[in-house]
Design an enzyme around this catalytic site. Structure first.
Site, PDB file in Angstrom:
ATOM      1  N   ARG A 174       0.819  -1.221   0.000  1.00 43.81           N
ATOM      2  CA  ARG A 174       0.000   0.000   0.000  1.00 43.81           C
ATOM      3  C   ARG A 174       0.848   1.263   0.000  1.00 43.81           C
ATOM      4  O   ARG A 174       0.529   2.226  -0.699  1.00 43.81           O
ATOM      5  CB  ARG A 174      -0.956   0.017   1.191  1.00 43.81           C
ATOM      6  CG  ARG A 174      -1.856   1.251   1.199  1.00 43.81           C
ATOM      7  CD  ARG A 174      -2.715   1.300   2.448  1.00 43.81           C
ATOM      8  NE  ARG A 174      -3.585   2.454   2.454  1.00 43.81           N
ATOM      9  CZ  ARG A 174      -3.222   3.669   2.874  1.00 43.81           C
ATOM     10  NH1 ARG A 174      -1.996   3.867   3.313  1.00 43.81           N
ATOM     11  NH2 ARG A 174      -4.075   4.679   2.840  1.00 43.81           N
ATOM     12  N   TYR A 218       1.031 -13.772  -0.514  1.00 44.83           N
ATOM     13  CA  TYR A 218       1.285 -13.363  -1.899  1.00 44.83           C
ATOM     14  C   TYR A 218       2.398 -12.331  -1.923  1.00 44.83           C
ATOM     15  O   TYR A 218       2.615 -11.609  -0.952  1.00 44.83           O
ATOM     16  CB  TYR A 218       0.023 -12.859  -2.603  1.00 44.83           C
ATOM     17  CG  TYR A 218      -0.724 -11.734  -1.928  1.00 44.83           C
ATOM     18  CD1 TYR A 218      -1.823 -11.994  -1.123  1.00 44.83           C
ATOM     19  CD2 TYR A 218      -0.345 -10.396  -2.117  1.00 44.83           C
ATOM     20  CE1 TYR A 218      -2.530 -10.958  -0.516  1.00 44.83           C
ATOM     21  CE2 TYR A 218      -1.044  -9.355  -1.518  1.00 44.83           C
ATOM     22  CZ  TYR A 218      -2.142  -9.647  -0.715  1.00 44.83           C
ATOM     23  OH  TYR A 218      -2.831  -8.622  -0.118  1.00 44.83           O
ATOM     24  N   ASP A 242     -13.753   4.123   1.598  1.00 45.20           N
ATOM     25  CA  ASP A 242     -14.201   3.575   2.887  1.00 45.20           C
ATOM     26  C   ASP A 242     -15.128   4.533   3.638  1.00 45.20           C
ATOM     27  O   ASP A 242     -15.956   4.086   4.437  1.00 45.20           O
ATOM     28  CB  ASP A 242     -12.991   3.265   3.787  1.00 45.20           C
ATOM     29  CG  ASP A 242     -12.305   1.966   3.401  1.00 45.20           C
ATOM     30  OD1 ASP A 242     -12.797   1.276   2.488  1.00 45.20           O
ATOM     31  OD2 ASP A 242     -11.265   1.653   4.017  1.00 45.20           O
TER      32      ASP A 242
HETATM   33  C1  LIG Z   1      -2.217   3.808   7.120  1.00 46.96           C
HETATM   34  C2  LIG Z   1      -3.116   2.836   6.391  1.00 46.96           C
HETATM   35  C3  LIG Z   1      -2.599   1.574   6.019  1.00 46.96           C
HETATM   36  C4  LIG Z   1      -3.418   0.656   5.350  1.00 46.96           C
HETATM   37  N1  LIG Z   1      -2.895  -0.552   4.969  1.00 46.96           N
HETATM   38  C5  LIG Z   1      -3.658  -1.432   4.246  1.00 46.96           C
HETATM   39  C6  LIG Z   1      -3.127  -2.684   3.807  1.00 46.96           C
HETATM   40  O1  LIG Z   1      -1.996  -3.023   4.070  1.00 46.96           O
HETATM   41  N2  LIG Z   1      -3.932  -3.526   3.088  1.00 46.96           N
HETATM   42  C7  LIG Z   1      -5.233  -3.181   2.782  1.00 46.96           C
HETATM   43  O2  LIG Z   1      -5.939  -3.947   2.128  1.00 46.96           O
HETATM   44  N3  LIG Z   1      -5.751  -1.984   3.180  1.00 46.96           N
HETATM   45  C8  LIG Z   1      -5.004  -1.109   3.912  1.00 46.96           C
HETATM   46  N4  LIG Z   1      -5.543   0.079   4.355  1.00 46.96           N
HETATM   47  C9  LIG Z   1      -6.951   0.369   4.038  1.00 46.96           C
HETATM   48  C10 LIG Z   1      -7.121   0.690   2.575  1.00 46.96           C
HETATM   49  O3  LIG Z   1      -6.192   1.664   2.143  1.00 46.96           O
HETATM   50  C11 LIG Z   1      -8.544   1.183   2.382  1.00 46.96           C
HETATM   51  O4  LIG Z   1      -9.434   0.209   2.914  1.00 46.96           O
HETATM   52  C12 LIG Z   1      -8.913   1.313   0.915  1.00 46.96           C
HETATM   53  O5  LIG Z   1      -7.802   1.592   0.139  1.00 46.96           O
HETATM   54  C13 LIG Z   1      -9.953   2.419   0.709  1.00 46.96           C
HETATM   55  O6  LIG Z   1      -9.245   3.646   0.573  1.00 46.96           O
HETATM   56  P1  LIG Z   1      -9.738   5.035   1.123  1.00 46.96           P
HETATM   57  O7  LIG Z   1      -9.006   6.048   0.316  1.00 46.96           O
HETATM   58  O8  LIG Z   1     -11.187   5.090   1.193  1.00 46.96           O
HETATM   59  O9  LIG Z   1      -9.220   5.073   2.626  1.00 46.96           O
HETATM   60  P2  LIG Z   1      -7.752   5.068   3.194  1.00 46.96           P
HETATM   61  O10 LIG Z   1      -6.798   4.458   2.218  1.00 46.96           O
HETATM   62  O11 LIG Z   1      -7.860   4.479   4.539  1.00 46.96           O
HETATM   63  O12 LIG Z   1      -7.373   6.631   3.289  1.00 46.96           O
HETATM   64  C14 LIG Z   1      -8.017   7.569   4.126  1.00 46.96           C
HETATM   65  C15 LIG Z   1      -7.076   8.745   4.312  1.00 46.96           C
HETATM   66  O13 LIG Z   1      -7.769   9.816   4.920  1.00 46.96           O
HETATM   67  C16 LIG Z   1      -6.968  10.363   5.938  1.00 46.96           C
HETATM   68  N5  LIG Z   1      -7.877  11.000   6.903  1.00 46.96           N
HETATM   69  C17 LIG Z   1      -8.709  10.403   7.787  1.00 46.96           C
HETATM   70  N6  LIG Z   1      -9.411  11.297   8.480  1.00 46.96           N
HETATM   71  C18 LIG Z   1      -9.030  12.530   8.039  1.00 46.96           C
HETATM   72  C19 LIG Z   1      -9.403  13.856   8.387  1.00 46.96           C
HETATM   73  N7  LIG Z   1     -10.320  14.111   9.329  1.00 46.96           N
HETATM   74  N8  LIG Z   1      -8.812  14.881   7.724  1.00 46.96           N
HETATM   75  C20 LIG Z   1      -7.868  14.649   6.770  1.00 46.96           C
HETATM   76  N9  LIG Z   1      -7.468  13.405   6.421  1.00 46.96           N
HETATM   77  C21 LIG Z   1      -8.049  12.346   7.029  1.00 46.96           C
HETATM   78  C22 LIG Z   1      -6.216   9.169   6.471  1.00 46.96           C
HETATM   79  O14 LIG Z   1      -5.048   9.548   7.187  1.00 46.96           O
HETATM   80  C23 LIG Z   1      -5.891   8.406   5.193  1.00 46.96           C
HETATM   81  O15 LIG Z   1      -4.716   8.855   4.589  1.00 46.96           O
HETATM   82  C24 LIG Z   1      -4.770   1.004   5.046  1.00 46.96           C
HETATM   83  C25 LIG Z   1      -5.280   2.270   5.429  1.00 46.96           C
HETATM   84  C26 LIG Z   1      -4.464   3.185   6.084  1.00 46.96           C
HETATM   85  C27 LIG Z   1      -5.017   4.566   6.463  1.00 46.96           C
END
Ligand SMILES: Cc1cc2nc3c(=O)[nH]c(=O)nc-3n(C[C@H](O)[C@H](O)[C@H](O)COP(=O)(O)OP(=O)(O)OC[C@H]3O[C@@H](n4cnc5c(N)ncnc54)[C@H](O)[C@@H]3O)c2cc1C
Length: 390
Positions: free
Chosen positions: A102, A208, A286
């Site tokens: 990631r 994997y 998410d």
């Molecule tokens: C640090 C981290 C590591 C992860 N590692 C894995 C992994 O190894 N394998 C896997 O399958 N999934 C992992 N996930 C989850 C995965 O990235 C998500 O489930 C998926 O990619 C959906 O992405 P998203 O952009 O909706 O959320 P995310 O990828 O979780 O990103 C959300 C972002 O919003 C930021 N954020 C949150 N609240 C606020 C706020 N109030 N103001 C500003 N910014 C904010 C967070 O810091 C994060 O960078 C991880 C998530 C994080 C945050």
């Protein structure tokens, strides 16, 4: 042209920034952390996201940092091969799966954006719908306004509240241990680089390769009567992990013994949201539809959202935004509710694994995914069709 603020520089937020900039919008991304560190482990960029990334020239980068295992090898806990082909999914016409770390994938996405578009150390605390725009208040006392605010702020979203909806996570009775192990420490993996999965009573062990094939991503799903934190960095104990897989075949134990650390990942489900948007605020990834990980679709659905939104907002201006956000949430709620439901059903099949009929269960998971057309969905084409129907 729209002035767009994206909250969260995770997988969905960064992909949306790239896709929306390609359509000519002005986009700024606000991320709470002051540094994007490579926390976490691996996930698969599945065909339904891989073909979207190709439209913005990111496919080569994914191939460089990722690993395409081709086929998989399925065994029971004692090491016996199960006669299950192409697990977990049959080949998709949209292309291959690449497993990535990631953190490396996040850096690849950042490299496609101009430095001035990414604002670190900006935690959104409150988002307000104004007459025809939205305002974001940050924890440091500053505020910005934009034509459109996109909440891509993950499972603990602050933006969801501004849309007037809220869902509570529910525990699934399972958790996962995660670890990363250099391939040279694993004799079995040096001989066979395919995705490997072992099924045993109520437990699954999955390996994997990520990081251009140099590092093994290890996941051990186990039952849990207490809810482990929904965290990507909660430390776990290696002896606890080993106890969970005591008596399993040597490849599994060699892998656990080679790990230098492990972290615990609590697994939670959420129901679908009834709506995602106001006139000038919407959700993505998410923040809109967190799901259990049994199809590996969480990150892929966030990327589908990003490209669907960019397709629907092509040529948009502030006046057309409320109607277009309805088109976006309409097409995406249908799709992500299905993926949430099928992920949940796959989870049940995983949890029921007993000592008998393991081949049947593994095939049932594979059939479930294929039958529901999960990795063969074209989010850009579906978004364009929804726009044409409006
Ligand atoms: C640090 C981290 C590591 C992860 N590692 C894995 C992994 O190894 N394998 C896997 O399958 N999934 C992992 N996930 C989850 C995965 O990235 C998500 O489930 C998926 O990619 C959906 O992405 P998203 O952009 O909706 O959320 P995310 O990828 O979780 O990103 C959300 C972002 O919003 C930021 N954020 C949150 N609240 C606020 C706020 N109030 N103001 C500003 N910014 C904010 C967070 O810091 C994060 O960078 C991880 C998530 C994080 C945050």
């Amino acid at each position: 042209m729209l002035n767009i603020a994206i909250i969260g520089a995770g997988i969905g937020g960064l992909t949306a920034a790239i896709a929306l900039r390609e359509k000519g919008h002005r986009v700024n991304v606000y991320e709470q952390t002051s540094e994007l560190r490579a926390i976490g482990a691996g996930f698969g960029v599945l065909p339904n996201a891989m073909h979207l990334l190709a439209t913005v020239g990111l496919d080569e980068g994914v191939q460089r940092i990722g690993y395409s295992a081709g086929t998989s090898i399925v065994r029971d806990w004692a090491g016996n091969r199960l006669p299950v082909e192409n697990w977990p999914q049959k080949p998709s016409p949209l292309g291959s799966t690449y497993a990535v770390h990631r953190g490396e994938f996040q850096q690849l996405l950042v490299s496609k954006l101009p430095a001035e578009a990414l604002h670190l150390g900006k935690k959104a605390v409150k988002v307000h719908q104004l007459d025809d725009s939205a305002r974001v208040d940050f924890g440091d006392g500053t505020s910005i306004t934009a034509d459109l605010v996109i909440g891509a702020d993950g499972i603990r979203t602050a933006v969801q509240e501004a849309v007037g909806v809220e869902v509570r996570p529910t525990g699934e009775g399972i958790m996962a241990y995660r670890a990363l192990v250099p391939i040279e420490k694993l004799s079995w993996a040096l001989e066979d680089q395919r995705l490997a999965i072992w099924f045993g009573p109520q437990r699954t062990f999955l390996c994997y390769l990520v990081s251009s094939g140099k590092v093994m991503n290890v996941v051990g799903y186990v039952p849990s009567d207490r809810d482990a934190a929904e965290s990507w960095s909660a430390p776990g104990a290696l002896d606890e992990l080993r106890n969970q897989f005591e008596g399993w075949e040597p490849r599994v134990l060699e892998t656990i013994d080679a790990a230098e650390s492990t972290f615990k990942w609590g697994i939670f489900d959420r129901p679908s949201l009834p709506r995602w948007s106001t006139r000038s605020i919407t959700l993505l990834g998410d923040a809109a539809h967190a799901m259990v990980p049994h199809l590996g679709q969480g990150a892929n659905q966030a990327m589908e959202d990003a490209f669907a939104l960019a397709t629907i907002l092509d040529g948009a201006d502030p006046g057309s935004l409320p109607e277009l956000l309805k088109v976006y949430e309409g097409v995406r709620i249908d799709r992500t509710s299905l993926v949430q439901r099928v992920s949940r059903e796959a989870g049940r099949l995983y949890r029921d694994f007993g000592n008998d009929d393991m081949t049947k269960k593994a095939e049932a998971i594979s059939d479930l995914i294929t039958r529901n057309h999960i990795a063969g969905y074209d989010a850009i084409a579906e978004a364009a069709a929804a726009l044409a129907r409006r």
